[in-house]
Write a protein that holds these residues in place. Sequence first.
Motif, PDB file in Angstrom:
ATOM      1  N   SER A   1       0.844  -1.195   0.000  1.00  0.00           N
ATOM      2  CA  SER A   1       0.000   0.000   0.000  1.00  0.00           C
ATOM      3  C   SER A   1       0.880   1.246   0.000  1.00  0.00           C
ATOM      4  CB  SER A   1      -0.926   0.002   1.216  1.00  0.00           C
ATOM      5  OG  SER A   1      -0.166  -0.023   2.418  1.00  0.00           O
ATOM      6  N   ILE A   2       0.248   2.395  -0.183  1.00  0.00           N
ATOM      7  CA  ILE A   2       0.941   3.678  -0.106  1.00  0.00           C
ATOM      8  C   ILE A   2       0.654   4.262   1.266  1.00  0.00           C
ATOM      9  CG2 ILE A   2       1.110   6.010  -1.054  1.00  0.00           C
ATOM     10  CD1 ILE A   2       0.240   4.849  -3.749  1.00  0.00           C
ATOM     11  N   GLY A   3       1.680   4.416   2.055  1.00  0.00           N
ATOM     12  CA  GLY A   3       1.518   4.887   3.424  1.00  0.00           C
ATOM     13  C   GLY A   3       1.552   6.399   3.540  1.00  0.00           C
ATOM     14  N   VAL A   4       1.280   6.876   4.726  1.00  0.00           N
ATOM     15  CA  VAL A   4       1.175   8.313   4.960  1.00  0.00           C
ATOM     16  C   VAL A   4       2.502   9.027   4.760  1.00  0.00           C
ATOM     17  CG1 VAL A   4       1.643   8.175   7.454  1.00  0.00           C
ATOM     18  CG2 VAL A   4       0.182  10.024   6.554  1.00  0.00           C
ATOM     19  N   GLY A   5       3.620   8.313   4.930  1.00  0.00           N
ATOM     20  CA  GLY A   5       4.927   8.935   4.768  1.00  0.00           C
ATOM     21  C   GLY A   5       5.129   9.524   3.380  1.00  0.00           C
ATOM     22  N   LYS A   6       4.675   8.808   2.344  1.00  0.00           N
ATOM     23  CA  LYS A   6       4.839   9.287   0.971  1.00  0.00           C
ATOM     24  C   LYS A   6       3.986  10.519   0.717  1.00  0.00           C
ATOM     25  CE  LYS A   6       6.741   5.396  -1.372  1.00  0.00           C
ATOM     26  NZ  LYS A   6       7.063   4.926  -2.716  1.00  0.00           N
ATOM     27  N   ILE A   7       2.824  10.584   1.339  1.00  0.00           N
ATOM     28  CA  ILE A   7       1.943  11.743   1.147  1.00  0.00           C
ATOM     29  C   ILE A   7       2.492  12.945   1.911  1.00  0.00           C
ATOM     30  CG2 ILE A   7      -0.407  12.591   1.353  1.00  0.00           C
ATOM     31  CD1 ILE A   7       0.089  10.244  -0.652  1.00  0.00           C
ATOM     32  N   ARG A   8       3.071  12.711   3.072  1.00  0.00           N
ATOM     33  CA  ARG A   8       3.698  13.819   3.807  1.00  0.00           C
ATOM     34  C   ARG A   8       4.862  14.405   3.012  1.00  0.00           C
ATOM     35  NH1 ARG A   8       3.438  10.712   9.633  1.00  0.00           N
ATOM     36  NH2 ARG A   8       1.330  11.419  10.221  1.00  0.00           N
TER      37      ARG A   8
ATOM     38  N   MET B   1      -3.802   3.641  -1.361  1.00  0.00           N
ATOM     39  CA  MET B   1      -3.416   4.512  -0.251  1.00  0.00           C
ATOM     40  C   MET B   1      -4.164   4.088   1.003  1.00  0.00           C
ATOM     41  SD  MET B   1      -3.185   8.441  -1.654  1.00  0.00           S
ATOM     42  CE  MET B   1      -4.774   8.436  -2.506  1.00  0.00           C
ATOM     43  N   THR B   2      -3.482   4.068   2.124  1.00  0.00           N
ATOM     44  CA  THR B   2      -4.161   3.786   3.379  1.00  0.00           C
ATOM     45  C   THR B   2      -5.122   4.939   3.691  1.00  0.00           C
ATOM     46  OG1 THR B   2      -2.472   4.899   4.708  1.00  0.00           O
ATOM     47  CG2 THR B   2      -2.135   2.544   4.235  1.00  0.00           C
ATOM     48  N   ALA B   3      -6.062   4.701   4.585  1.00  0.00           N
ATOM     49  CA  ALA B   3      -7.012   5.758   4.971  1.00  0.00           C
ATOM     50  C   ALA B   3      -6.263   6.954   5.544  1.00  0.00           C
ATOM     51  CB  ALA B   3      -8.012   5.205   5.987  1.00  0.00           C
ATOM     52  N   GLN B   4      -5.210   6.686   6.314  1.00  0.00           N
ATOM     53  CA  GLN B   4      -4.412   7.769   6.895  1.00  0.00           C
ATOM     54  C   GLN B   4      -3.734   8.587   5.792  1.00  0.00           C
ATOM     55  OE1 GLN B   4      -1.237   6.482   9.483  1.00  0.00           O
ATOM     56  NE2 GLN B   4      -1.055   8.465  10.498  1.00  0.00           N
ATOM     57  N   ALA B   5      -3.230   7.876   4.761  1.00  0.00           N
ATOM     58  CA  ALA B   5      -2.580   8.558   3.645  1.00  0.00           C
ATOM     59  C   ALA B   5      -3.581   9.401   2.861  1.00  0.00           C
ATOM     60  CB  ALA B   5      -1.919   7.535   2.726  1.00  0.00           C
ATOM     61  N   GLN B   6      -4.782   8.871   2.655  1.00  0.00           N
ATOM     62  CA  GLN B   6      -5.811   9.626   1.925  1.00  0.00           C
ATOM     63  C   GLN B   6      -6.211  10.878   2.689  1.00  0.00           C
ATOM     64  OE1 GLN B   6      -9.003   7.586  -0.214  1.00  0.00           O
ATOM     65  NE2 GLN B   6      -8.073   5.618   0.321  1.00  0.00           N
TER      66      GLN B   6
ATOM     67  N   LEU C   1     -11.732   7.571  -0.593  1.00  0.00           N
ATOM     68  CA  LEU C   1     -12.656   8.224   0.328  1.00  0.00           C
ATOM     69  C   LEU C   1     -13.536   9.215  -0.434  1.00  0.00           C
ATOM     70  CD1 LEU C   1     -10.247   9.046   3.325  1.00  0.00           C
ATOM     71  CD2 LEU C   1     -11.849   7.132   3.137  1.00  0.00           C
ATOM     72  N   ASP C   2     -14.771   9.352   0.012  1.00  0.00           N
ATOM     73  CA  ASP C   2     -15.684  10.296  -0.636  1.00  0.00           C
ATOM     74  C   ASP C   2     -15.120  11.712  -0.621  1.00  0.00           C
ATOM     75  OD1 ASP C   2     -17.488   8.307  -1.206  1.00  0.00           O
ATOM     76  OD2 ASP C   2     -18.744   8.670   0.562  1.00  0.00           O
ATOM     77  N   THR C   3     -14.402  12.056   0.436  1.00  0.00           N
ATOM     78  CA  THR C   3     -13.827  13.394   0.529  1.00  0.00           C
ATOM     79  C   THR C   3     -12.765  13.625  -0.547  1.00  0.00           C
ATOM     80  OG1 THR C   3     -12.402  12.465   2.260  1.00  0.00           O
ATOM     81  CG2 THR C   3     -14.279  13.785   2.978  1.00  0.00           C
ATOM     82  N   ILE C   4     -12.049  12.559  -0.924  1.00  0.00           N
ATOM     83  CA  ILE C   4     -11.071  12.661  -2.015  1.00  0.00           C
ATOM     84  C   ILE C   4     -11.811  12.822  -3.344  1.00  0.00           C
ATOM     85  CG2 ILE C   4      -9.327  11.407  -3.339  1.00  0.00           C
ATOM     86  CD1 ILE C   4      -8.156  12.294  -0.775  1.00  0.00           C
TER      87      ILE C   4
ATOM     88  N   SER D   1      -4.316  -4.481   0.645  1.00  0.00           N
ATOM     89  CA  SER D   1      -3.624  -3.197   0.794  1.00  0.00           C
ATOM     90  C   SER D   1      -3.260  -2.912   2.242  1.00  0.00           C
ATOM     91  CB  SER D   1      -4.512  -2.060   0.264  1.00  0.00           C
ATOM     92  OG  SER D   1      -4.888  -2.308  -1.062  1.00  0.00           O
ATOM     93  N   SER D   2      -3.944  -3.580   3.162  1.00  0.00           N
ATOM     94  CA  SER D   2      -3.674  -3.398   4.594  1.00  0.00           C
ATOM     95  C   SER D   2      -2.715  -4.451   5.131  1.00  0.00           C
ATOM     96  CB  SER D   2      -4.993  -3.456   5.377  1.00  0.00           C
ATOM     97  OG  SER D   2      -5.897  -2.487   4.899  1.00  0.00           O
ATOM     98  N   ASN D   3      -2.052  -5.165   4.204  1.00  0.00           N
ATOM     99  CA  ASN D   3      -1.028  -6.159   4.551  1.00  0.00           C
ATOM    100  C   ASN D   3      -1.565  -7.408   5.250  1.00  0.00           C
ATOM    101  OD1 ASN D   3       1.290  -4.824   3.482  1.00  0.00           O
ATOM    102  ND2 ASN D   3       1.219  -3.407   5.199  1.00  0.00           N
TER     103      ASN D   3
END
Length: 339
Positions: A93-100, A126-131, A158-161, A321-323
């Motif tokens: 998955s794509i974690g929050v680190g890449k989005i930060r 993308m994880t929910a945290q990453a989104q 996510l709907d917000t995305i 995606s959640s491993n």
Amino acid sequence: MREIFKPLFGNERLKKTLGEAIETGVASHAYILDGPKGSGKHTAATLAAAALACEHRTDEKYPLPCGVCPVCGRIIKGISADLIVVSKEDKASIGVGKIRAIREDLYVTPNDSDKKVYVIEDADLMTAQAQNALLISLEEPPPFVTFFLLTENAEALLDTIKSRAVTLRMELFSPERIKEFLSGISQPGKTVPDLEERYESAIEGSNGSLGEAKRIFTDFGSKDDNFSETIKQFSAMLVKGKTSDALEIITPYLSDGFETAKKILTSVTAAVAGMIRCKKVPETKNGSVLSAENKDALKTVSLARLVTVFDLTTEALTLISSNVTPKTVIYDLIFKCRK
């Protein structure tokens, strides 16, 4: 008429919508490109990035992108610092680190032009945290930034995305158009063994995706070709609820790790989505492509059953995606699909 995104086969509606927005300077700050593997999402995003930065983007004497100005050329070749591609690499998955990291770079001005483009591959992974972290950047990006989120499953976002981006769907092609495309990539004058059988196999296994059709056509008779045949049978067994047969045919592939499991689930999701389209609208009218196995399954299952299997497969993709262990996810999917 001006040529727009010439290297992208078909997809005339997407070309018109995105091309006109770029030409007139009203392009959105974020797009979701939704379509199965091999449908041209990455090609479309790269060409759009080049068009956004093109020195001749408002000059109708040139195609869009022109491909001759230095900025265009670097982006198309993938060597521009203003085109940033984010992928999951070898992760599930794509974690929050890449989005930060995107957020830290977001306000750095472009190097070569007045535009900077971020392409997020496998955005549905993308994880929910990453989104949620990306949401901050999507809400108020600097005026020189555009995002392209590439996904095989927009519903996993996510709907917000989704509410902060324009969703464009890649075209799924008819058998005739796929054969036309494959004929164009064959080497003129070269004899290809079992050519018609290759065409048929590629068309059946593609689910309307040109990239998948090309892969199957090229891999005909190889180990990968055998995998494609397995997926056709596996998807038909799932919708029919043949649990034992499904377990037997897919188990040999479950020791290959996350990438193979994702490939299995993505292919099955595309196959079931094709069956749903054909259940709603006859195949001869909507141009969808199904394998012989899935056509046979379609005769005996209801639309409600297909939607249930589709939802279960989408849920399984999210778990991958959640491993969660691949074998556990796919065995659980098979169990839930039993009748």
